[in-house]
Design a protein around this motif. Structure first.
Motif, short mmCIF file in Angstrom:
data_model
loop_
_atom_site.label_atom_id
_atom_site.label_comp_id
_atom_site.label_asym_id
_atom_site.label_seq_id
_atom_site.Cartn_x
_atom_site.Cartn_y
_atom_site.Cartn_z
N MET A 143 0.79 -1.22 0.00
CA MET A 143 0.00 0.00 0.00
C MET A 143 0.83 1.29 0.00
SD MET A 143 -3.21 -0.71 -0.24
CE MET A 143 -4.08 -2.28 -0.36
N SER B 75 1.43 -3.54 -6.09
CA SER B 75 1.60 -2.37 -5.24
C SER B 75 0.89 -1.12 -5.73
CB SER B 75 3.10 -2.06 -5.11
OG SER B 75 3.31 -0.90 -4.34
N ALA B 76 0.55 -0.28 -4.75
CA ALA B 76 0.05 1.06 -5.04
C ALA B 76 1.18 2.02 -5.36
CB ALA B 76 -0.75 1.60 -3.86
N LEU C 101 1.64 6.51 -2.57
CA LEU C 101 0.26 6.86 -2.22
C LEU C 101 -0.02 8.31 -2.60
CD1 LEU C 101 0.80 8.70 0.45
CD2 LEU C 101 0.62 6.55 1.68
N SER D 32 2.37 1.80 -10.48
CA SER D 32 1.30 1.47 -9.54
C SER D 32 0.30 0.51 -10.18
CB SER D 32 0.57 2.74 -9.09
OG SER D 32 1.43 3.58 -8.36
N PHE E 269 -2.48 -0.41 -8.53
CA PHE E 269 -3.74 0.17 -8.09
C PHE E 269 -3.41 1.49 -7.40
CE2 PHE E 269 -2.26 -3.13 -5.24
CZ PHE E 269 -2.15 -2.49 -4.02
N ILE E 270 -4.41 2.25 -7.03
CA ILE E 270 -4.20 3.59 -6.50
C ILE E 270 -4.61 3.64 -5.02
CG2 ILE E 270 -4.80 6.03 -6.71
CD1 ILE E 270 -3.11 4.93 -9.04
N LYS E 271 -3.70 4.16 -4.20
CA LYS E 271 -3.97 4.33 -2.77
C LYS E 271 -4.03 5.83 -2.47
CE LYS E 271 -3.32 3.62 1.88
NZ LYS E 271 -2.00 3.18 2.34
N LYS F 247 -8.25 1.35 -12.84
CA LYS F 247 -7.51 1.01 -11.64
C LYS F 247 -8.41 1.03 -10.40
CE LYS F 247 -3.42 0.66 -13.58
NZ LYS F 247 -2.69 -0.63 -13.64
#
Length: 609
Positions: free
Chosen positions: A118, A145-146, A149, A184, A186-188, A221
């Motif tokens: 994250m 991983s993000a 962040l 990334s 995904f997005i955190k 995402k």
């Protein structure tokens, strides 16, 4: 000084390198071809990620499962593993971790074959992903991983190392696209003002949170949001978040919370282990005393597991509040994912998943539901189509344990075997572990309180194991430092310690300076509770970072930035300033400021008082 809740532990690298050379991730890992021979695990209780099958057989070859279930025949020439009295399950997926070397290797030792990170260094992430792309890395968990962040200047996440921050009202799509370009998966995002924990952060606005989530969705995402309160959770879900990176513990959920989350089709990673730790409880302590886990823990991990966050007077954090939220979410059918937020205080990579599973069951999940939250559910939510279940065509990431964790969740700790991509992990107990009990300083020396005054012309100390230069070069960084005796000490004494520090880019958390170890062995804790803190003199017309290490701080040193004036300046740092009581003090590091550049400073008359 920064000791935030749900911290991203860049200081892990300092602690790991200094203590026992744990941080071995600076060198590229070797990819490994999956085991080519056929392996059959027979007469085993099978948890396939969702359901239990009795007396099953699972066959895998070239790292891929070829058959699974009751009545499966054992192929000719297969290596046979007898699963009698054991349970086979998919490798565990930790849905909230922060990976810095050697996190992924340590995670695999406890059956975690995949970590959903994250927030980490994008440079380290790039190397890990390149190695994964070349083939099975059989010695460590995989990472998705993000990356960096999304937060604002002065927001949670900016206190560790320099990262890009979002300007309020700025171009949300461009900022999200830049994170994706960095790697990334995904997005955190961070929607956190710190009030639930008695601290203060700047945070994304509601409008910007909504815009950034929409920008992530435009690129296909997942958007996950860090929150610390019920209000934050509701705001994030209402803004379109796909999931919450934490549950809150500062208050009870309102009666409609579970149905509200379900109506928005969101998921939740409760991170009960770190919620418990944020309430002042040593959440990982039971893992240190459990015969099934303790012999595989390093001294470094033991310290982290025995620690907790310091609960501030303003904080109302209780894990039971999060338990109530879990019960609501379960009743409403909200997907729950097991995640630890390792390596925060009270946690460690890999092993804390077994505590998280225990807490999920305490919160109201059945053991099977908890196991699903650590396998099939995160794989489905994060579109990891090749893992999370045991079925033909999927990866042979497997965990074999003694007993039946589908009835007794603690049985996950009794690990019999681990396979990563079909390759069996050679898992041995730790053989070189220092005594971690706090030792006493000789009475007269403690009474005197002096650590070093350097007047002898030698870099020595009146107790402890002395001084050493410490830099991020051990982690592949470029920072450099030297220390030497120089003429002209504080209070007209003849000598002082001169530290030359050159901070350079090249590592996520750069440091360079001089470090004193208080114990007879490096990083062994010492009981200095009879004293109130540290006192020293500094000179140099520059900022100095003072990093204080203690067992109760876990893997995060308390950091105090002080200013050494052009003349000798007396500086005091109390144990309470560092969030400790002095009973387990380990070391202090005097480093140049974090910004790039050279600095030179003197320290003298270093003592406890």
């Amino acid at each position: 000084m920064n000791r935030p809740l749900f911290a991203i532990l860049t200081a892990l690298s300092i602690f790991g390198v200094i203590y026992g050379g744990l941080a071995s991730g600076a060198s590229p890992a070797k990819t490994t071809d999956a085991a080519s021979g056929k392996t059959a695990i027979r007469n085993v209780r099978l948890f396939d990620g969702r359901a239990v099958v009795s007396n099953a057989t699972v066959v895998f070859e070239h790292g891929v499962i070829t058959a699974a279930g009751a009545g499966v025949a054992v192929p000719d020439g297969a290596t046979i593993v007898d699963g009698s009295g054991k349970t086979l399950m998919p490798g565990l997926i930790d849905s909230h971790a922060h990976a810095f070397p050697p996190a992924l290797e340590r995670a695999l030792r406890f059956g975690v074959t995949t970590e959903l990170d994250m927030f980490t260094s994008v440079d380290g992430l790039k190397q890990w992903k390149e190695e994964q792309a070349r083939g099975n890395v059989a010695t460590r968990a995989d990472i998705f991983s993000a990356g960096t962040l999304i937060t604002v200047a002065g927001g949670h996440g900016t206190e560790y190392f320099k990262i890009p921050t979002f300007t309020p009202g700025g171009d949300a799509q461009a900022f999200v696209d830049a994170r994706i370009a960095e790697g990334s998966d995904f997005i955190k995002l961070v929607y956190e003002d710190g009030s639930a924990f008695g601290v203060h952060y700047l945070s994304l606005t509601k409008d910007d949170l909504r815009s950034l989530i929409a920008a992530a969705h435009k690129r296909g995402k997942i958007a996950v949001v860090h929150i610390g309160s019920l209000e934050g959770a509701r705001t994030a879900i209402d803004a379109g978040a796909d999931g919450l990176a934490h549950l809150f513990g500062n208050g009870r959920p309102d009666p409609e919370f579970g149905r509200f989350v379900a109506a928005h089709h969101a998921f939740v990673v409760p991170t009960l282990t770190v919620v418990e730790s944020s309430g002042g409880t040593q959440s990982g302590a039971s893992l240190v005393s459990d015969e099934r886990t303790k012999s595989f823990l390093s001294a470094y991990e033991i310290r982290g597991l025995r620690s907790s966050f310091r609960k501030r007077a303003e904080s109302t954090m209780k894990v039971t509040n999060a338990f109530e939220a879990v019960q609501q979410l379960k009743a409403a059918g909200v997907p729950l994912l097991a995640g630890t937020d390792a390596p925060n205080p009270g946690t460690a990579h890999g092993v804390s998943m077994h505590r998280e599973l225990e807490l999920l069951v305490q919160a109201g999940l059945t053991p099977v539901e908890a196991l699903t939250a650590a396998t099939a559910t995160p794989a489905a939510i994060f579109h990891l189509k090749d893992r999370g279940r045991i079925a033909p065509g999927l990866r042979a990431d497997l965990l074999l344990v003694d007993g039946d964790p589908t009835k007794d969740i603690l049985a996950t700790r009794a690990i019999a075997a681990i396979w990563k991509g079909g390759v069996a992990l050679e898992r041995k107990p730790e053989t070189s572990r220092s005594d971690i009990a706090s030792e006493a300083v000789q009475g007269a020396k403690l009474a005197a309180g002096m650590i070093s005054n350097f007047d002898s012309g030698e870099i020595t100390s009146d107790f402890g194991s002395g001084w050493a230069v410490s830099t991020d070069e051990m982690m592949g960084g470029n920072s450099k430092a030297t220390m030497e005796i120089a003429a002209g000490g504080a209070n007209n004494t003849p000598k002082a310690l001169l530290v030359h520090s050159e901070i350079k880019s090249g590592y996520t958390f750069p440091w360079a300076g001089a470090m004193f170890f208080a114990g007879s062995q490096k990083m062994r804790p010492v009981d200095l509770s009879a004293k109130k803190g540290l006192r020293f003199y500094a000179k140099g017309n520059t900022d100095v970072r003072v990093l204080i290490f203690a067992e109760s701080l876990g893997q995060i040193p308390a950091t105090v930035v002080v200013h050494a004036g052009s003349d000798w300046t007396e500086i005091k740092v109390s144990w309470s300033d560092a969030g400790i009581d002095g009973k387990d003090f380990q070391a202090v590091l005097f480093s140049g400021a974090q910004s790039e550049g050279k600095s030179e400073f003197r320290i003298d008359e270093v003592r406890v008082e």
